[in-house]
Design a protein around this motif. Sequence first.
Motif, PDB file in Angstrom:
ATOM      1  N   ARG A   9       0.826  -1.212   0.000  1.00 35.97           N
ATOM      2  CA  ARG A   9       0.000   0.000   0.000  1.00 35.97           C
ATOM      3  C   ARG A   9       0.860   1.262   0.000  1.00 35.97           C
ATOM      4  NH1 ARG A   9      -3.901   1.014  -2.054  1.00 35.97           N
ATOM      5  NH2 ARG A   9      -4.842   2.347  -0.511  1.00 35.97           N
ATOM      6  N   LEU A  10       1.945   1.260   0.778  1.00 32.98           N
ATOM      7  CA  LEU A  10       2.843   2.421   0.776  1.00 32.98           C
ATOM      8  C   LEU A  10       3.371   2.686  -0.623  1.00 32.98           C
ATOM      9  CD1 LEU A  10       4.875   1.785   4.046  1.00 32.98           C
ATOM     10  CD2 LEU A  10       3.317   3.702   3.612  1.00 32.98           C
ATOM     11  N   LYS A  11       3.740   1.610  -1.317  1.00 34.41           N
ATOM     12  CA  LYS A  11       4.261   1.743  -2.678  1.00 34.41           C
ATOM     13  C   LYS A  11       3.171   2.251  -3.624  1.00 34.41           C
ATOM     14  CE  LYS A  11       6.593  -0.839  -6.292  1.00 34.41           C
ATOM     15  NZ  LYS A  11       7.144  -2.133  -6.693  1.00 34.41           N
ATOM     16  N   GLU A  12       1.973   1.650  -3.547  1.00 30.21           N
ATOM     17  CA  GLU A  12       0.866   2.048  -4.423  1.00 30.21           C
ATOM     18  C   GLU A  12       0.478   3.519  -4.231  1.00 30.21           C
ATOM     19  OE1 GLU A  12      -1.405  -2.284  -4.609  1.00 30.21           O
ATOM     20  OE2 GLU A  12      -2.196  -0.700  -3.322  1.00 30.21           O
ATOM     21  N   LEU A  13       0.543   3.982  -3.002  1.00 29.55           N
ATOM     22  CA  LEU A  13       0.167   5.361  -2.702  1.00 29.55           C
ATOM     23  C   LEU A  13       1.300   6.358  -2.924  1.00 29.55           C
ATOM     24  CD1 LEU A  13      -1.907   4.676   0.531  1.00 29.55           C
ATOM     25  CD2 LEU A  13      -2.801   5.280  -1.739  1.00 29.55           C
ATOM     26  N   GLY A  14       2.487   5.840  -3.261  1.00 30.62           N
ATOM     27  CA  GLY A  14       3.632   6.708  -3.498  1.00 30.62           C
ATOM     28  C   GLY A  14       4.156   7.363  -2.230  1.00 30.62           C
ATOM     29  N   LEU A  15       3.945   6.707  -1.091  1.00 31.01           N
ATOM     30  CA  LEU A  15       4.368   7.281   0.183  1.00 31.01           C
ATOM     31  C   LEU A  15       5.748   6.822   0.632  1.00 31.01           C
ATOM     32  CD1 LEU A  15       0.983   6.962   2.103  1.00 31.01           C
ATOM     33  CD2 LEU A  15       1.981   9.018   1.083  1.00 31.01           C
ATOM     34  N   ALA A  16       6.350   5.884  -0.113  1.00 28.83           N
ATOM     35  CA  ALA A  16       7.669   5.383   0.274  1.00 28.83           C
ATOM     36  C   ALA A  16       8.443   4.971  -0.968  1.00 28.83           C
ATOM     37  CB  ALA A  16       7.519   4.197   1.230  1.00 28.83           C
ATOM     38  N   ASP A  17       9.768   5.139  -0.894  1.00 24.56           N
ATOM     39  CA  ASP A  17      10.611   4.716  -2.008  1.00 24.56           C
ATOM     40  C   ASP A  17      10.876   3.210  -1.908  1.00 24.56           C
ATOM     41  OD1 ASP A  17      12.632   4.270  -0.102  1.00 24.56           O
ATOM     42  OD2 ASP A  17      13.583   6.194  -0.492  1.00 24.56           O
ATOM     43  N   GLY A  18      11.547   2.662  -2.896  1.00 23.47           N
ATOM     44  CA  GLY A  18      11.798   1.222  -2.958  1.00 23.47           C
ATOM     45  C   GLY A  18      12.525   0.660  -1.752  1.00 23.47           C
ATOM     46  N   GLY A  19      13.530   1.384  -1.260  1.00 28.89           N
ATOM     47  CA  GLY A  19      14.291   0.914  -0.099  1.00 28.89           C
ATOM     48  C   GLY A  19      13.438   0.859   1.153  1.00 28.89           C
ATOM     49  N   THR A  20      12.603   1.876   1.330  1.00 24.75           N
ATOM     50  CA  THR A  20      11.721   1.916   2.497  1.00 24.75           C
ATOM     51  C   THR A  20      10.675   0.811   2.408  1.00 24.75           C
ATOM     52  OG1 THR A  20      12.045   4.299   2.709  1.00 24.75           O
ATOM     53  CG2 THR A  20      10.128   3.349   3.823  1.00 24.75           C
ATOM     54  N   VAL A  21      10.127   0.612   1.224  1.00 22.08           N
ATOM     55  CA  VAL A  21       9.134  -0.447   1.027  1.00 22.08           C
ATOM     56  C   VAL A  21       9.748  -1.803   1.372  1.00 22.08           C
ATOM     57  CG1 VAL A  21       7.763  -1.687  -0.713  1.00 22.08           C
ATOM     58  CG2 VAL A  21       7.766   0.817  -0.658  1.00 22.08           C
ATOM     59  N   GLU A  22      10.961  -2.046   0.937  1.00 23.13           N
ATOM     60  CA  GLU A  22      11.619  -3.327   1.243  1.00 23.13           C
ATOM     61  C   GLU A  22      11.899  -3.464   2.736  1.00 23.13           C
ATOM     62  OE1 GLU A  22      11.908  -6.031  -0.700  1.00 23.13           O
ATOM     63  OE2 GLU A  22      10.725  -4.756  -2.022  1.00 23.13           O
ATOM     64  N   ALA A  23      12.254  -2.366   3.394  1.00 23.03           N
ATOM     65  CA  ALA A  23      12.496  -2.402   4.840  1.00 23.03           C
ATOM     66  C   ALA A  23      11.206  -2.739   5.582  1.00 23.03           C
ATOM     67  CB  ALA A  23      13.064  -1.075   5.328  1.00 23.03           C
ATOM     68  N   VAL A  24      10.110  -2.123   5.164  1.00 23.50           N
ATOM     69  CA  VAL A  24       8.811  -2.413   5.788  1.00 23.50           C
ATOM     70  C   VAL A  24       8.432  -3.870   5.534  1.00 23.50           C
ATOM     71  CG1 VAL A  24       6.325  -1.916   5.695  1.00 23.50           C
ATOM     72  CG2 VAL A  24       7.984  -0.041   5.702  1.00 23.50           C
ATOM     73  N   ARG A  25       8.613  -4.320   4.299  1.00 21.72           N
ATOM     74  CA  ARG A  25       8.267  -5.704   3.947  1.00 21.72           C
ATOM     75  C   ARG A  25       9.073  -6.707   4.778  1.00 21.72           C
ATOM     76  NH1 ARG A  25       7.929  -5.392  -1.469  1.00 21.72           N
ATOM     77  NH2 ARG A  25       5.694  -5.309  -1.353  1.00 21.72           N
ATOM     78  N   GLY A  26      10.297  -6.354   5.137  1.00 18.24           N
ATOM     79  CA  GLY A  26      11.152  -7.261   5.898  1.00 18.24           C
ATOM     80  C   GLY A  26      10.867  -7.268   7.391  1.00 18.24           C
ATOM     81  N   PHE A  27      10.044  -6.328   7.859  1.00 22.07           N
ATOM     82  CA  PHE A  27       9.735  -6.252   9.292  1.00 22.07           C
ATOM     83  C   PHE A  27       8.633  -7.238   9.639  1.00 22.07           C
ATOM     84  CE2 PHE A  27       7.281  -4.556  12.836  1.00 22.07           C
ATOM     85  CZ  PHE A  27       8.275  -4.416  13.784  1.00 22.07           C
ATOM     86  N   ARG A  28       8.790  -7.897  10.765  1.00 23.06           N
ATOM     87  CA  ARG A  28       7.750  -8.813  11.247  1.00 23.06           C
ATOM     88  C   ARG A  28       7.428  -8.444  12.688  1.00 23.06           C
ATOM     89  NH1 ARG A  28       4.874 -12.862   9.504  1.00 23.06           N
ATOM     90  NH2 ARG A  28       4.321 -14.554  10.881  1.00 23.06           N
ATOM     91  N   ALA A  29       6.197  -7.994  12.934  1.00 23.43           N
ATOM     92  CA  ALA A  29       5.782  -7.602  14.280  1.00 23.43           C
ATOM     93  C   ALA A  29       5.731  -8.826  15.183  1.00 23.43           C
ATOM     94  CB  ALA A  29       4.417  -6.927  14.241  1.00 23.43           C
ATOM     95  N   THR A  30       6.217  -8.659  16.393  1.00 23.13           N
ATOM     96  CA  THR A  30       6.179  -9.730  17.384  1.00 23.13           C
ATOM     97  C   THR A  30       5.037  -9.471  18.356  1.00 23.13           C
ATOM     98  OG1 THR A  30       7.624  -8.570  18.924  1.00 23.13           O
ATOM     99  CG2 THR A  30       8.699  -9.949  17.239  1.00 23.13           C
ATOM    100  N   GLN A  31       4.764 -10.435  19.217  1.00 24.78           N
ATOM    101  CA  GLN A  31       3.717 -10.233  20.211  1.00 24.78           C
ATOM    102  C   GLN A  31       4.103  -9.082  21.142  1.00 24.78           C
ATOM    103  OE1 GLN A  31       2.161 -13.770  21.900  1.00 24.78           O
ATOM    104  NE2 GLN A  31       0.611 -12.696  23.076  1.00 24.78           N
ATOM    105  N   THR A  32       5.391  -8.924  21.402  1.00 26.33           N
ATOM    106  CA  THR A  32       5.860  -7.795  22.215  1.00 26.33           C
ATOM    107  C   THR A  32       5.503  -6.474  21.550  1.00 26.33           C
ATOM    108  OG1 THR A  32       7.677  -9.115  23.091  1.00 26.33           O
ATOM    109  CG2 THR A  32       7.906  -6.722  23.238  1.00 26.33           C
ATOM    110  N   ASP A  33       5.738  -6.358  20.242  1.00 33.62           N
ATOM    111  CA  ASP A  33       5.372  -5.143  19.505  1.00 33.62           C
ATOM    112  C   ASP A  33       3.870  -4.878  19.625  1.00 33.62           C
ATOM    113  OD1 ASP A  33       8.000  -4.815  18.520  1.00 33.62           O
ATOM    114  OD2 ASP A  33       7.572  -6.124  16.807  1.00 33.62           O
ATOM    115  N   ILE A  34       3.083  -5.925  19.503  1.00 35.63           N
ATOM    116  CA  ILE A  34       1.634  -5.788  19.560  1.00 35.63           C
ATOM    117  C   ILE A  34       1.201  -5.214  20.905  1.00 35.63           C
ATOM    118  CG2 ILE A  34      -0.542  -7.096  19.607  1.00 35.63           C
ATOM    119  CD1 ILE A  34       0.877  -9.004  17.519  1.00 35.63           C
ATOM    120  N   VAL A  35       1.795  -5.719  21.989  1.00 39.12           N
ATOM    121  CA  VAL A  35       1.449  -5.235  23.325  1.00 39.12           C
ATOM    122  C   VAL A  35       1.926  -3.802  23.512  1.00 39.12           C
ATOM    123  CG1 VAL A  35       1.910  -5.534  25.795  1.00 39.12           C
ATOM    124  CG2 VAL A  35       1.391  -7.523  24.372  1.00 39.12           C
TER     125      VAL A  35
END
Length: 69
Positions: A9-35
């Motif tokens: 969605r960030l890419k489709e909306l033009g809100l992030a460049d390719g490097g940022t999109v890949e960084a976001v794609r590589g992130f995985r939220a943990t249960q700790t992050d959720i809390v």
Amino acid sequence: MDSATPATRLKELGLADGGTVEAVRGFRATQTDIVEMNLNVPLEELGGTEVPRNSALAVLQLVRGERIR
């Protein structure tokens, strides 16, 4: 929690460049992050035994403050 959809969605909306999109794609939220970030996740996705959110957050604060290990 997978981050592929938000990255797309960030890419489709033009809100992030390719490097940022890949960084976001590589992130995985943990249960700790959720809390810590008070994210709303359907219970069926969390699975397993759960503790009240306030209790989990209190323990995380103690661990991050190096008061318990």
